[in-house]
Design a protein around this motif. Structure first.
Motif, PDB file in Angstrom:
ATOM      1  N   ALA A 369       0.849  -1.251   0.019  1.00  0.00           N
ATOM      2  CA  ALA A 369       0.079   0.120  -0.030  1.00  0.00           C
ATOM      3  C   ALA A 369       0.643   1.265   0.006  1.00  0.00           C
ATOM      4  N   GLU A 370       2.066   1.126   0.493  1.00  0.00           N
ATOM      5  CA  GLU A 370       2.882   2.292   0.511  1.00  0.00           C
ATOM      6  C   GLU A 370       3.834   2.586  -0.654  1.00  0.00           C
ATOM      7  N   LEU A 371       3.857   1.694  -1.690  1.00  0.00           N
ATOM      8  CA  LEU A 371       4.696   1.954  -2.879  1.00  0.00           C
ATOM      9  C   LEU A 371       4.391   3.329  -3.433  1.00  0.00           C
ATOM     10  N   ALA A 372       5.212   3.918  -3.793  1.00  0.00           N
ATOM     11  CA  ALA A 372       5.186   5.417  -4.467  1.00  0.00           C
ATOM     12  C   ALA A 372       4.941   5.070  -6.120  1.00  0.00           C
ATOM     13  N   LEU A 373       3.692   4.776  -6.412  1.00  0.00           N
ATOM     14  CA  LEU A 373       3.135   4.598  -7.817  1.00  0.00           C
ATOM     15  C   LEU A 373       2.788   5.756  -8.298  1.00  0.00           C
ATOM     16  N   HIS A 374       3.627   6.624  -8.747  1.00  0.00           N
ATOM     17  CA  HIS A 374       3.575   7.970  -9.377  1.00  0.00           C
ATOM     18  C   HIS A 374       4.593   8.542 -10.357  1.00  0.00           C
ATOM     19  N   SER A 375       4.381   9.179 -11.359  1.00  0.00           N
ATOM     20  CA  SER A 375       5.403   9.383 -12.104  1.00  0.00           C
ATOM     21  C   SER A 375       6.284  10.811 -11.916  1.00  0.00           C
ATOM     22  N   GLN A 376       5.998  11.379 -10.710  1.00  0.00           N
ATOM     23  CA  GLN A 376       6.771  12.565 -10.284  1.00  0.00           C
ATOM     24  C   GLN A 376       8.038  11.899  -9.810  1.00  0.00           C
ATOM     25  N   GLN A 377       8.932  11.069 -10.287  1.00  0.00           N
ATOM     26  CA  GLN A 377      10.122  10.649  -9.945  1.00  0.00           C
ATOM     27  C   GLN A 377      10.984  10.221 -11.049  1.00  0.00           C
ATOM     28  N   ASP A 378      12.326  10.175 -10.631  1.00  0.00           N
ATOM     29  CA  ASP A 378      13.257   9.655 -11.932  1.00  0.00           C
ATOM     30  C   ASP A 378      12.702   8.462 -12.218  1.00  0.00           C
ATOM     31  N   THR A 379      13.613   7.996 -13.493  1.00  0.00           N
ATOM     32  CA  THR A 379      13.239   6.710 -14.072  1.00  0.00           C
ATOM     33  C   THR A 379      13.557   5.306 -13.195  1.00  0.00           C
ATOM     34  N   ALA A 380      14.735   5.461 -12.634  1.00  0.00           N
ATOM     35  CA  ALA A 380      15.145   4.236 -11.728  1.00  0.00           C
ATOM     36  C   ALA A 380      14.234   4.167 -10.625  1.00  0.00           C
ATOM     37  N   SER A 381      13.996   5.277 -10.033  1.00  0.00           N
ATOM     38  CA  SER A 381      12.823   5.046  -8.731  1.00  0.00           C
ATOM     39  C   SER A 381      11.647   4.377  -9.115  1.00  0.00           C
ATOM     40  N   LEU A 382      11.058   4.972 -10.323  1.00  0.00           N
ATOM     41  CA  LEU A 382       9.859   4.493 -10.810  1.00  0.00           C
ATOM     42  C   LEU A 382       9.930   3.063 -11.331  1.00  0.00           C
ATOM     43  N   ALA A 383      11.107   2.557 -11.699  1.00  0.00           N
ATOM     44  CA  ALA A 383      11.534   1.356 -12.064  1.00  0.00           C
ATOM     45  C   ALA A 383      11.356   0.347 -10.940  1.00  0.00           C
ATOM     46  N   VAL A 384      11.984   0.974  -9.854  1.00  0.00           N
ATOM     47  CA  VAL A 384      12.027   0.223  -8.443  1.00  0.00           C
ATOM     48  C   VAL A 384      10.662  -0.272  -7.943  1.00  0.00           C
ATOM     49  N   ALA A 385       9.742   1.137  -7.786  1.00  0.00           N
ATOM     50  CA  ALA A 385       8.410   0.913  -7.254  1.00  0.00           C
ATOM     51  C   ALA A 385       7.715  -0.146  -8.181  1.00  0.00           C
ATOM     52  N   LEU A 386       7.634   0.012  -9.453  1.00  0.00           N
ATOM     53  CA  LEU A 386       6.838  -0.748 -10.306  1.00  0.00           C
ATOM     54  C   LEU A 386       7.288  -2.300 -10.052  1.00  0.00           C
ATOM     55  N   ARG A 387       8.568  -2.581 -10.143  1.00  0.00           N
ATOM     56  CA  ARG A 387       9.142  -3.755  -9.818  1.00  0.00           C
ATOM     57  C   ARG A 387       8.719  -4.529  -8.698  1.00  0.00           C
ATOM     58  N   LYS A 388       8.591  -3.769  -7.546  1.00  0.00           N
ATOM     59  CA  LYS A 388       8.172  -4.185  -6.335  1.00  0.00           C
ATOM     60  C   LYS A 388       6.667  -4.451  -6.276  1.00  0.00           C
ATOM     61  N   ALA A 389       6.093  -3.667  -7.050  1.00  0.00           N
ATOM     62  CA  ALA A 389       4.378  -3.981  -7.007  1.00  0.00           C
ATOM     63  C   ALA A 389       4.188  -5.241  -7.761  1.00  0.00           C
TER      64      ALA A 389
END
Length: 454
Positions: A369-389
């Motif tokens: 529930a705490e995953l940062a699923l938003h586009s206002q972050q750098d590509t690597a951070s978004l990739a990490v969040a999506l991978r975790k989801a």
């Protein structure tokens, strides 16, 4: 009660008395439970089953014991599955795999305090640990020919797609390429099966069929019958790092959420500027009829990680020869790059993997529930969040601890930016519609719900 004693194989027969004593330390009951479950999965090698309860239920009376001998340690199996035996004798490959589990889970577990301390503590130490485990498994020996192809893809694929993975494996085998997969069924088995024929036709006697798993997934995906080298990393993050540092090329077949997780992990690393010159060929491929699948994946990557991420792979449809030829031709670039930077042929030390990709993610209702699923972050951070989801959904689908959580508390909830959440939901729904979440014949009940932020 049936009891079977196994003599040690490989360097496990060369243990010191102190090492044997450490292996017999039964105070670490949690680690021993994991060890038992991994051994039981190995003894069910070749069984196509992705429900751990169905796999383990008939073997409640199974046990495994370590017996100390002056020259090392024996393993005693108590009431092992009959499927592991032929005419009363344990299959040789299964025998080897049982000692691979002992090596990775108990011997290396002693060294790194698995399940106890959050070690290693930094990025460099994590990579050293991955290297050490591959070295102890003797996987790095013979990996300097630049011919190891890692194949990712779904365990739940149809026969048309499965035959295609075999044909790609066959073409790779004809070119004396070795295969490394997640060691389970489906797209993890097909390339190995095809490569065995290619190797035989070329009289290539050094064929390697390497399976890299981890404790919570091996129970749901026992090693397929072709794996001749089994390595069990302690968690998914180290498993993924082992894949990318070990590989000389990567093929991605159609798959589900686990395959998407692997692709996002890889692209998050390759888009790092420090890896801009890394010549790692990545090919997404499938037979005719999978165009829509790869278009959906490509569109999702472009919309989330951008064109730079899309440039890190190529899509080849229904052309196994071209896939194999492209990978074979990439060997020269890889050789020149490794020589130029002074890197090893057998282990890619120069690949930069940020610590965020190495920290183990433990899916729970709270962490999902705490995953940062938003586009206002750098590509690597978004990739990490999506991978975790996606990793969390894999856990909820097939891993024992995830299934248990879903039964107790209901589905995981993913919440995030409306547009991004919609893209995730659309991709996941396509996987469900194509029956890529469970083995054929199993009804899929989603282990997640998706809610956009207001």
């Amino acid at each position: 009660m049936k009891k079977v004693q196994l003599n040690p194989l490989g360097w496990m027969s060369q243990l010191s008395q102190l090492e044997v004593s450490q292996l017999q330390d039964t105070t670490r009951s949690q680690l021993y439970d994991v060890f038992r479950n991994c051994c039981l999965a190995v003894l069910n090698s070749g069984v196509d089953e992705d429900n751990y309860e169905m796999l383990f239920a008939p073997y409640q009376d199974f046990d495994i014991r370590l017996i100390r001998r002056e020259r090392g340690v024996k393993i005693e199996l108590v009431n092992p599955p009959e499927v592991a035996f032929v005419d009363g004798k344990l299959v040789r490959g299964v025998h080897e795999h049982v000692f691979a589990v002992l090596r990775d889970m108990l011997f290396m577990g002693n060294k790194y305090a698995f399940l106890h301390d959050p070690v290693p503590a930094d990025s460099v130490a994590t990579t050293d640990m991955v290297f050490d485990m591959l070295r102890h498994a003797q996987a790095l020996e013979g990996n300097d020919e630049l011919n190891t192809i890692v194949c990712w893809g779904g365990h739940s694929i149809n026969q048309h797609e499965y035959k295609y993975t075999k044909e790609v494996g066959y073409q790779l085998g004809l070119r004396e390429m070795n295969i490394c997969t997640g060691c389970g069924p489906g797209a993890m088995k097909g390339p190995m099966k095809g490569a065995t024929i290619g190797h035989a036709k070329q009289r290539y006697t050094h064929g390697r069929y390497i399976g890299i798993s981890e404790p919570s997934i091996i129970a749901a995906e026992p090693p397929n019958a072709i794996v001749n080298e089994l390595i069990i990393m302690p968690d998914i993050e180290k498993r993924l790092e082992a894949f990318v540092r070990f590989a000389h090329g990567i093929v991605i077949f159609p798959g589900g959420v686990g395959t998407a997780e692997e692709l996002l992990y890889l692209l998050g690393i390759l888009t790092n500027e420090r890896n801009a010159q890394q010549p790692i060929p990545v090919i997404l491929t499938g037979p005719q009829g999978t165009e829509a699948y790869f278009e959906a994946i490509d569109e999702f990557v472009g919309a989330t990680l951008g064109k730079k991420a899309q440039s890190k792979y190529q899509i080849i449809i229904d052309d196994p020869v071209e896939v194999a030829r492209t990978l074979c031709e990439s060997k020269h670039k890889t050789e020149q790059y490794r020589l130029a930077v002074g890197d090893s042929f057998s282990f890619n030390w120069s690949l930069k993997i940020e610590e965020a990709f190495q920290i183990p993610f433990i899916p729970t209702h709270e962490t999902m529930a705490e995953l940062a699923l938003h586009s206002q972050q750098d590509t690597a951070s978004l990739a990490v969040a999506l991978r975790k989801a996606f990793s969390g959904i894999v856990t909820g689908n097939v891993k024992a601890e995830g299934i248990r959580q879903i039964k107790e508390k209901g589905p995981f909830q993913l919440t995030g930016e409306p547009e991004l959440i919609l893209r995730i939901d659309t991709l996941l729904q396509s996987f469900v519609a194509q029956q890529r979440m469970k083995l054929p014949g199993s009804e899929y009940v989603p282990c997640y719900t998706i809610t956009p932020n207001e």
